[in-house]
Design a protein around this motif. Structure first.
Motif, PDB file in Angstrom:
ATOM      1  N   PRO A  82      26.633  46.338  15.111  1.00 45.33           N
ATOM      2  CA  PRO A  82      26.175  44.982  14.322  1.00 45.33           C
ATOM      3  C   PRO A  82      27.532  44.679  13.593  1.00 45.33           C
ATOM      4  N   ALA A  83      27.688  43.191  13.530  1.00 47.97           N
ATOM      5  CA  ALA A  83      28.931  42.613  13.140  1.00 47.97           C
ATOM      6  C   ALA A  83      29.114  42.772  11.626  1.00 47.97           C
ATOM      7  N   SER A  84      27.978  43.056  11.100  1.00 42.81           N
ATOM      8  CA  SER A  84      28.054  43.526   9.476  1.00 42.81           C
ATOM      9  C   SER A  84      28.543  44.867   9.342  1.00 42.81           C
ATOM     10  N   ASN A  85      28.974  45.620  10.234  1.00 41.88           N
ATOM     11  CA  ASN A  85      29.734  46.769   9.923  1.00 41.88           C
ATOM     12  C   ASN A  85      31.141  46.509   9.890  1.00 41.88           C
ATOM     13  N   TYR A  86      31.629  45.228  10.163  1.00 42.13           N
ATOM     14  CA  TYR A  86      33.169  45.008  10.095  1.00 42.13           C
ATOM     15  C   TYR A  86      33.193  43.687   9.102  1.00 42.13           C
ATOM     16  N   VAL A  87      32.405  42.363   9.134  1.00 35.70           N
ATOM     17  CA  VAL A  87      32.757  41.616   8.317  1.00 35.70           C
ATOM     18  C   VAL A  87      31.452  41.071   7.573  1.00 35.70           C
ATOM     19  N   ILE A  88      31.484  40.639   6.611  1.00 40.59           N
ATOM     20  CA  ILE A  88      30.417  39.919   5.797  1.00 40.59           C
ATOM     21  C   ILE A  88      29.634  38.864   6.495  1.00 40.59           C
TER      22      ILE A  88
END
Length: 427
Positions: A347-353
């Motif tokens: 998930p991209a949310s692991n890295y950026v908001i």
């Protein structure tokens, strides 16, 4: 390059060819030989026939590993297809004297075009996603994902990092898998064993087929509980009776008791039923499909299945890559082995908001802090658009980038669960 032909005795022809090549007296240096066997049980004989110098690939094992890895990571087949196909981005070894003395982690954002994903040290060992503090020494080569080796170049200045966009929240924890295999074939038992190594303890797997497969190693499984349901994969009523809304992942296996063409025809019918059922249920599951013919895969795209595994195409591309550069053997060994660093779509949310404006340089930095190597991303809004299906590898480092809640980042990372031995690639 020695490929198994069609027919019952396909591996016998490969082994005979390897024997002839090994016994031949070559004028000058011996050429690089790569080969594939269809049946895992013939791998040892092929290695012996090759005399230890050729690279021999276990096609059956590779196919099973691709299915196992793709079943819970939508878009993974598109990533592999680009990295192997000589179209778009692929792997290159690149020596960069200016980075000698720097660490691998600092080198991740050092290139303008091309993303470091590993190192080939002077001694010859290849390290995919090595520890970030690994120092690049004289004579070391950087493993780079790029469109062409002539395009790999250092940046004049490092890109800006949007610190405010990097998430401080912990990464999403792996969830329990609930998967159903529709159909069964000679690879089912091996696939079940491998799936057991990829999932979290307490996950479940149901096999839905006309007949219960034999030799399922239920007693040896650690993480999976396996069940069986009677099902005719091409019958709509039979599929509806499976209560598919309760599953996260569906894997459709090709019937190897019939010819490849008719087997793909049956798979297409099954896929159409599954997609129609999914739309009525509100899109609760992903679908990974095993196909025999890449032409049929193109026809099947109308079904909007998430991933197609065409093992014959993958093996051909893999062998072609190895004929170009035998040192890539160590890279592919790592990719197909759960004990090494594999490709994940996290998930991209692991890295950026989500919703925050950033750039891919920021994503690379966020992944570095988690000891992972980011090489691209997947945009959910473009997942039905060929030829990349939402996958973007080696993107611009500085272009504005905003992720949604369903987007993913493509990374090299260590496995999250227990592993099993073997990698399908042998010397």
């Amino acid at each position: 390059m020695v490929l198994p032909p069609e027919g019952v005795d396909r591996d016998i022809d490969v082994i005979k060819a390897l024997l002839l090549l090994h016994s031949r007296r070559w004028t000058g240096s011996r050429p690089q030989v790569v080969a594939a066997v269809h049946d895992s049980e013939n791998l040892a004989a092929a290695q012996l026939a090759a005399g230890g110098e050729a690279l021999v690939i276990d096609a059956e094992d590779i196919a099973v590993r691709l299915i196992a890895q793709a079943h819970r990571q939508t878009g993974l087949s598109a990533v592999f297809n680009e990295l192997l196909s000589f179209v778009g981005n692929e792997f290159y070894f690149h020596e960069e004297p200016a980075l000698v003395g720097s660490t691998y982690g600092l080198a991740l954002n050092a290139f303008d075009l091309g993303i470091p994903v590993g190192l080939r040290v002077r001694a010859g060992d290849v390290l995919v996603n090595p520890p970030m503090e690994t120092v690049i020494g004289p004579g070391d080569q950087i493993l780079v994902v790029a469109e062409d080796d002539l395009l790999i170049r250092l940046r004049e200045a490092r890109p800006a990092i949007a610190e405010s966009a990097i998430t401080s929240a912990p990464a999403q924890s792996p969830t329990l898998d609930r998967t159903i295999l529709i159909g069964e074939n000679s690879r089912t038992a091996k696939l079940v064993t491998l799936l057991d190594s990829f999932v979290q303890p307490g996950s479940t797997l149901d096999i839905a087929a006309p007949r219960q497969p034999e030799a399922i190693p239920s007693d040896a499984l650690v993480n999976l509980t396996v069940g069986f349901k009677v099902c005719e994969p091409t019958r709509r009523s039979s599929l509806e009776a499976l209560d598919l809304g309760g599953y996260q992942h569906i894997v459709v296996l090709s019937d190897d008791t019939v010819a490849p063409g008719p087997a793909d025809d049956r798979t297409l019918v099954t896929l159409l039923h599954l997609r129609d059922i999914e739309e009525s249920l509100g899109d609760p599951y992903s679908i990974v499909t095993e196909m025999n013919d890449d032409g049929n895969r193109e026809v099947a795209q109308v079904t909007k299945a998430d991933d197609f595994i065409v093992s014959t195409k993958v093996i051909s591309l893999l062998l072609t890559q190895l004929t170009e550069n035998r040192h890539l053997h160590a890279v592919f060994t790592d990719l197909f082995n759960p004990e090494g660093s594999e490709i994940y779509l996290k998930p991209a949310s692991n890295y950026v908001i989500p919703g925050a404006e950033a750039n891919f340089a920021t994503v690379i930095e966020a992944a570095r802090r988690r000891r992972e190597t980011a090489l691209g991303y997947r945009l959910a809004d473009h997942d039905e658009e060929p030829p990349t299906y939402g996958i973007f590898l080696n993107p611009s480092r500085s272009a504005p980038l905003v992720f949604g809640s369903k987007d993913a980042v493509v990374v090299f990372a260590e496995g999250e669960t227990a592993a099993v031995s073997g990698d399908g690639l042998s010397r």
